[in-house]
Design an enzyme around this catalytic site. Structure first.
Site, mmCIF file in Angstrom:
data_model
loop_
_atom_site.group_PDB
_atom_site.id
_atom_site.type_symbol
_atom_site.label_atom_id
_atom_site.label_comp_id
_atom_site.label_asym_id
_atom_site.label_seq_id
_atom_site.Cartn_x
_atom_site.Cartn_y
_atom_site.Cartn_z
ATOM 1 N N PHE A 16 55.957 10.174 29.054
ATOM 2 C CA PHE A 16 55.017 9.575 28.102
ATOM 3 C C PHE A 16 53.656 10.261 28.125
ATOM 4 O O PHE A 16 52.635 9.634 27.908
ATOM 5 C CB PHE A 16 54.843 8.083 28.428
ATOM 6 C CG PHE A 16 56.149 7.351 28.563
ATOM 7 C CD1 PHE A 16 56.814 6.875 27.439
ATOM 8 C CD2 PHE A 16 56.729 7.166 29.818
ATOM 9 C CE1 PHE A 16 58.014 6.212 27.565
ATOM 10 C CE2 PHE A 16 57.942 6.498 29.949
ATOM 11 C CZ PHE A 16 58.584 6.023 28.822
ATOM 12 N N ASP A 19 56.043 6.381 43.426
ATOM 13 C CA ASP A 19 56.703 5.522 42.431
ATOM 14 C C ASP A 19 57.831 4.774 43.132
ATOM 15 O O ASP A 19 58.453 5.324 44.037
ATOM 16 C CB ASP A 19 57.291 6.390 41.286
ATOM 17 C CG ASP A 19 57.521 5.605 40.005
ATOM 18 O OD1 ASP A 19 58.165 4.534 40.073
ATOM 19 O OD2 ASP A 19 57.070 6.053 38.949
ATOM 20 N N HIS A 28 51.640 -1.035 33.659
ATOM 21 C CA HIS A 28 50.511 -1.307 32.759
ATOM 22 C C HIS A 28 50.263 -2.800 32.559
ATOM 23 O O HIS A 28 49.430 -3.192 31.739
ATOM 24 C CB HIS A 28 50.735 -0.622 31.403
ATOM 25 C CG HIS A 28 50.610 0.885 31.486
ATOM 26 N ND1 HIS A 28 50.727 1.571 32.672
ATOM 27 C CD2 HIS A 28 50.351 1.819 30.536
ATOM 28 C CE1 HIS A 28 50.553 2.864 32.431
ATOM 29 N NE2 HIS A 28 50.328 3.041 31.148
ATOM 30 N N HIS A 85 45.418 6.847 32.909
ATOM 31 C CA HIS A 85 46.128 7.127 31.660
ATOM 32 C C HIS A 85 46.261 5.871 30.803
ATOM 33 O O HIS A 85 46.207 4.766 31.316
ATOM 34 C CB HIS A 85 47.524 7.707 31.954
ATOM 35 C CG HIS A 85 48.116 8.400 30.770
ATOM 36 N ND1 HIS A 85 49.439 8.312 30.419
ATOM 37 C CD2 HIS A 85 47.534 9.196 29.832
ATOM 38 C CE1 HIS A 85 49.647 9.035 29.318
ATOM 39 N NE2 HIS A 85 48.513 9.574 28.954
HETATM 40 MG MG MG Z 1 51.019 6.743 30.908
#
Ligand code: MG
Length: 231
Positions: free
Chosen positions: A35, A91, A164, A189
């Site tokens: 992304f 991650d 997010h 980001h």
């Molecule tokens: Mg991103």
């Protein structure tokens, strides 16, 4: 493999250095699932190089929060390779909330058929192998706040692009922001000042950083914001 270096970090002339990412790695990054728009990826690479240049006389230590299949890892990893630094790429590889079944960013291709759960670790690993970045990129598999709690090495750069949701974004910010040393860079980001363009949490943590008084804007491309710690 051969390490590509243009100069020892301490010899980099910041004013003259254009930081050109190797074309084969640009190609690979662009082909990798993920992304990160091309121009933001290049900006991320540049920020990694600048962080290394600022680190000056020692190898830069960079941290990426949220790696998915390794697209942004290639951009930052290229900076680590070119400057003799190291990138830790963290991650849990189970996908964020918005990547689960039924959500906008769900991708059947990264579901483990044996368990039905998302598993991007093998995809990430293949990307790093193809990129020839195994010498300078270290994968960390786990929960970001847990790793942050036990992490003690000051960071020259931290790139926040994990979950997010408000909970995930704030936990990443609270866990990692204090670990960036003075002079180091914090990149966030998916910062969208206009709510019509995207979710709020990354924008909110960017604003929170500015409000701390410890950060100033350093670079901005698309939804990527790069901040520099001034104190
Ligand atoms: Mg991103």
């Amino acid at each position: 493999m051969t390490r590509r270096t243009w100069a020892a970090a301490g010899e980099v002339d910041l004013a003259k250095q254009r930081f050109v990412m190797p074309p084969d790695l640009v190609r690979l990054a662009r082909e990798t699932k993920g992304f990160m728009p091309d121009d933001e990826g290049i900006a991320l690479y540049r920020a990694g190089c600048m962080a290394a240049a600022i680190a000056n006389d020692r190898p830069a230590v960079m941290m990426e929060i949220g790696a998915w299949c390794g697209k942004s890892t290639v951009y930052l990893g290229a900076a680590a390779m070119g400057t003799g630094g190291v990138l830790f790429s963290l991650d849990h590889h189970r996908g964020s909330e918005e990547q689960q079944h039924g959500w906008d960013h769900f991708d059947e291709e990264v579901v483990d058929p044996a368990t039905g759960r998302i598993d991007t670790l093998s995809c990430w690993r293949r990307t790093i192998e193809l990129a020839g970045l195994e010498n300078c990129v270290v994968g960390i598999v786990g929960d970001s706040p847990t790793v942050a709690r036990y992490w003690t090495t000051p960071l020259d750069m931290c790139f926040v692009d994990g979950g997010h949701s408000a909970n995930a974004a704030w936990a990443d910010f609270k866990g990692w922001e204090p670990l960036v040393r003075t002079g180091g860079l914090l990149a966030v980001h998916d910062v969208f000042p206009d709510p019509q363009d995207g979710g709020r949490p990354p924008y909110e943590i960017y604003c929170a950083a500015i409000e701390l008084g410890s950060w100033e804007d350093y670079d901005m491309v698309g939804s990527l914001r790069v901040l520099k710690r001034i104190n």
